[in-house]
Design a protein around this motif. Structure first.
Motif, short mmCIF file in Angstrom:
data_model
loop_
_atom_site.label_atom_id
_atom_site.label_comp_id
_atom_site.label_asym_id
_atom_site.label_seq_id
_atom_site.Cartn_x
_atom_site.Cartn_y
_atom_site.Cartn_z
N LEU A 16 0.83 -1.20 0.00
CA LEU A 16 0.00 0.00 0.00
C LEU A 16 0.86 1.25 0.00
O LEU A 16 1.98 1.25 0.54
N PRO A 17 0.37 2.33 -0.60
CA PRO A 17 1.11 3.59 -0.55
C PRO A 17 1.38 4.02 0.89
O PRO A 17 0.64 3.66 1.81
N LYS A 18 2.42 4.77 1.08
CA LYS A 18 2.79 5.24 2.41
C LYS A 18 1.62 5.98 3.05
O LYS A 18 0.98 6.82 2.42
N GLY A 19 1.35 5.65 4.31
CA GLY A 19 0.27 6.32 5.03
C GLY A 19 -1.04 5.56 5.01
O GLY A 19 -1.97 5.92 5.74
N LEU A 20 -1.14 4.49 4.20
CA LEU A 20 -2.35 3.68 4.15
C LEU A 20 -2.10 2.36 4.87
O LEU A 20 -1.03 1.77 4.72
N SER A 21 -3.09 1.91 5.63
CA SER A 21 -2.93 0.65 6.37
C SER A 21 -3.83 -0.43 5.77
O SER A 21 -4.89 -0.14 5.23
N THR A 22 -3.37 -1.67 5.91
CA THR A 22 -4.13 -2.80 5.37
C THR A 22 -5.49 -2.92 6.03
O THR A 22 -6.50 -3.15 5.37
N GLU A 23 -5.54 -2.76 7.36
CA GLU A 23 -6.80 -2.92 8.08
C GLU A 23 -7.82 -1.87 7.64
O GLU A 23 -8.99 -2.19 7.41
N THR A 24 -7.38 -0.61 7.51
CA THR A 24 -8.30 0.44 7.10
C THR A 24 -8.71 0.27 5.65
O THR A 24 -9.86 0.53 5.28
N ALA A 25 -7.79 -0.20 4.82
CA ALA A 25 -8.12 -0.47 3.41
C ALA A 25 -9.23 -1.50 3.32
O ALA A 25 -10.17 -1.36 2.52
N GLU A 26 -9.16 -2.56 4.15
CA GLU A 26 -10.21 -3.58 4.17
C GLU A 26 -11.54 -2.98 4.60
O GLU A 26 -12.60 -3.31 4.05
N HIS A 52 -7.14 4.91 -4.40
CA HIS A 52 -6.18 3.80 -4.52
C HIS A 52 -6.85 2.59 -5.17
O HIS A 52 -6.27 1.95 -6.06
N PHE A 53 -8.07 2.29 -4.74
CA PHE A 53 -8.78 1.15 -5.34
C PHE A 53 -9.15 1.42 -6.79
O PHE A 53 -9.18 0.49 -7.61
#
Length: 226
Positions: free
Chosen positions: A155-165, A199-200
């Protein structure tokens, strides 16, 4: 149908009709067979122990234990059965808890057959990736992680996997949302929500359309790519 082994599934949901629908969805999918259902967390734990399924379709809202608690107990006992959380729960904390407890994926109700089939296909590819492999090479490892979105993507810097989900979950079921609506549901700022949504779009997982109305800039609205 391939010569790959058939994978067995336990469906856990306290709504009989919903469990029946999910059972039919699984049975439609080549390479899968439902071996049982459970309507409570306690029954789910005992049936997992008795049937040893390859995969559990696990609801969060159960009348005794939550699905998250069921998942935590399984992992605490060293049981690494595959778990696909299937629930109407959209809270970011619930998504994070499911990921932290080792869920293979998280699918928000209501959904179409194709939504579940895609996750089942990904789980199957992951499950079979290391079959017959004693010492895994990097390609084997990538094949194991990548189908469920845990491997290749950075993920780009500043984005988290959990929040992306959690952001992705707001688009489930064919929903279309604005950055503001997404932010309100997940608990983010509008700017942060838009970063995740864009991002998506860049990854071609989502599409955006402009909604015109009144004065000012058109609103950007996002939905999953079909």
């Amino acid at each position: 149908m391939t010569d790959d082994p058939e994978l067995t599934v336990l469906v856990v949901d306290d709504d009989f009709m919903v469990a029946s629908i999910h059972t039919r969805f699984v049975e439609r999918t080549p390479g899968y067979r439902v071996v049982g259902t459970a309507a409570t967390g306690a029954t789910a734990l005992s049936e997992i122990d008795r049937l040893a399924p390859d995969l559990v379709l696990l609801d969060v809202h159960l009348p005794d234990l939550s699905g998250i608690e069921v998942l935590r107990r399984l992992r605490g006992e060293g049981n690494d059965v595959g778990v696909l959380v299937v629930t109407a729960a959209r809270e970011a904390d619930t998504v994070r808890a499911a990921a932290a407890a080792g869920a293979a994926h998280y699918l928000v109700k209501p959904f179409e057959y194709d939504d579940l089939a895609a996750r089942l296909d990904a789980f199957r590819r992951t499950r079979l990736a290391l079959t017959g492999v004693d010492r895994a090479g990097q390609d084997d490892i990538d094949a194991f992680f990548a189908p469920l979105g845990r491997g290749r993507e950075v993920l780009p810097k500043g984005l988290s996997t959990e929040t992306a989900e959690a952001v992705l979950a707001t688009l489930a079921g064919g929903r279309e949302v604005s950055a503001t609506e997404c932010a309100d549901e997940v608990g983010l700022s509008r700017v942060s929500a838009r970063r995740y949504l864009e991002h998506f779009v860049a990854r071609e997982q989502a599409v955006v359309r402009l909604q015109y109305g009144g004065s000012g800039r058109p609103e950007r609205r996002y939905r999953l790519r079909t």
